[in-house]
Design a protein around this motif. Structure first.
Motif, PDB file in Angstrom:
ATOM      1  N   TRP A 146       0.798  -1.225   0.000  1.00 35.28           N
ATOM      2  CA  TRP A 146       0.000   0.000   0.000  1.00 35.28           C
ATOM      3  C   TRP A 146       0.832   1.276   0.000  1.00 35.28           C
ATOM      4  O   TRP A 146       0.286   2.363  -0.217  1.00 35.28           O
ATOM      5  N   GLY A 147       2.100   1.158   0.280  1.00 39.01           N
ATOM      6  CA  GLY A 147       2.942   2.351   0.352  1.00 39.01           C
ATOM      7  C   GLY A 147       3.032   2.938   1.747  1.00 39.01           C
ATOM      8  O   GLY A 147       4.032   3.536   2.126  1.00 39.01           O
ATOM      9  N   SER A 148       1.970   2.785   2.529  1.00 41.53           N
ATOM     10  CA  SER A 148       1.932   3.232   3.912  1.00 41.53           C
ATOM     11  C   SER A 148       0.858   2.421   4.625  1.00 41.53           C
ATOM     12  O   SER A 148       0.116   1.660   3.991  1.00 41.53           O
ATOM     13  N   LYS A 235       6.234   5.975   7.201  1.00 33.97           N
ATOM     14  CA  LYS A 235       5.445   5.059   6.371  1.00 33.97           C
ATOM     15  C   LYS A 235       4.267   4.459   7.138  1.00 33.97           C
ATOM     16  O   LYS A 235       3.319   3.937   6.534  1.00 33.97           O
ATOM     17  N   PRO A 280      -3.151   3.951  -2.341  1.00 32.02           N
ATOM     18  CA  PRO A 280      -2.310   4.509  -3.406  1.00 32.02           C
ATOM     19  C   PRO A 280      -3.137   5.186  -4.502  1.00 32.02           C
ATOM     20  O   PRO A 280      -4.312   4.923  -4.650  1.00 32.02           O
TER      21      PRO A 280
END
Length: 280
Positions: A146-148, A235, A280
């Motif tokens: 998810w990126g974070s 993150k 995202p």
């Protein structure tokens, strides 16, 4: 036999994170999404070899655990509830303090009859190691996908320590919901935390807006969120709600179902408010 289908399907198939190892230490539900909700002090289970060393009753032990917080993890895509009592292993403390017989580590309360055997300490350390190894892999996978990630680290706290018949603690220093936000990056996640808190305030508890404030009782956070921040930095946005035990009688254990449902509704509303920040 002919089957009819609605225009909107109920299920689809897609690659996703799947747990491949079970553990007796925790209950873990892995869904598809960036929100992880944990209740690491919900458990009450204790291994039989440790019980004879206790200097308190089972009821006294339960009073300083966080029962029912696991129900509030329903807001998470990933839901993690630890089964063990925090007195068997406290996962919100460093490894060397995960099981301590020093009253200085337990609010000045003497929980144990003297020094604990080395083998009991070793078992606690091993359980602590298993948990942190699993969570490391879990958060790594969530951030990669998810990126974070949003981590909701759920706890509860007592506000009637002076006795069952005594007055509750002063509300000025004991909000209905305290948000621990000392271990999130304020530049990246400050607005997320603000909107999360506002959504909680908009959801009435027992017919009134709850008192929601940040870093009142616990201004320094705990080891678990500090460890997350040290390893993943901005993150992961970690918010640690501490629910005042107005959803139960902390002396008898009797539950107020309405208050508990109100807390859960507020948590789900707050997560829904900020979920988009992690997609995202």
């Amino acid at each position: 036999m002919t089957r009819t289908h609605d225009a909107n399907p109920w299920f689809s198939e897609a690659p996703r994170l799947v747990a491949v190892r079970e553990s007796e230490d925790w209950d873990l539900i892995v869904g598809h999404g960036p929100v992880i909700a944990t209740a690491i002090h919900d458990g009450h289970r204790m291994r039989p070899s440790l019980i004879p060393h206790l200097a308190i009753s089972e009821q006294e032990r339960r009073r300083d655990e966080d029962p029912l917080t696991g129900m509030l993890t329903s807001a998470g895509d990933v839901r993690l509830r630890v089964r063990s009592s925090r007195f068997q292993v406290d996962l919100n403390r460093p490894r060397d303090k995960a099981l301590s017989d020093d009253p200085a580590d337990t609010w000045g309360i003497r929980f144990w009859n003297g020094r604990l055997p080395d083998e009991e300490l070793a078992l606690a350390h091993a359980e602590h190691d298993r948990f942190y190894a699993m969570v490391t892999e879990l958060i790594d996978a969530q951030v990669a996908r998810w990126g974070s990630a949003l981590l909701i680290d759920i706890h509860s706290y007592n506000h009637r320590r002076d006795g069952a018949e005594a007055e509750p603690a002063d509300p000025d220093g004991n909000p209905d919901i305290e948000l621990g936000i000392t271990t999130l990056d304020p530049d990246r996640w400050g607005d997320t935390a603000r909107r999360f808190a506002e959504a909680l305030r908009r959801t009435c508890v027992l017919g009134r807006p709850p008192d929601v404030r940040a870093n009142v009782r616990y201004p320094t956070g705990g080891h678990f969120p500090e460890w997350v921040y040290a390893n993943w930095g901005d993150k992961v946005c970690t918010i640690s709600p501490e629910y005042k035990k107005i959803h139960m009688d902390e002396w008898t254990g009797q539950v107020d179902i309405q208050a508990l449902e109100d807390f859960r509704n507020g948590m789900e509303r707050a997560v829904a408010e900020v979920r988009g920040d992690f997609l995202p």
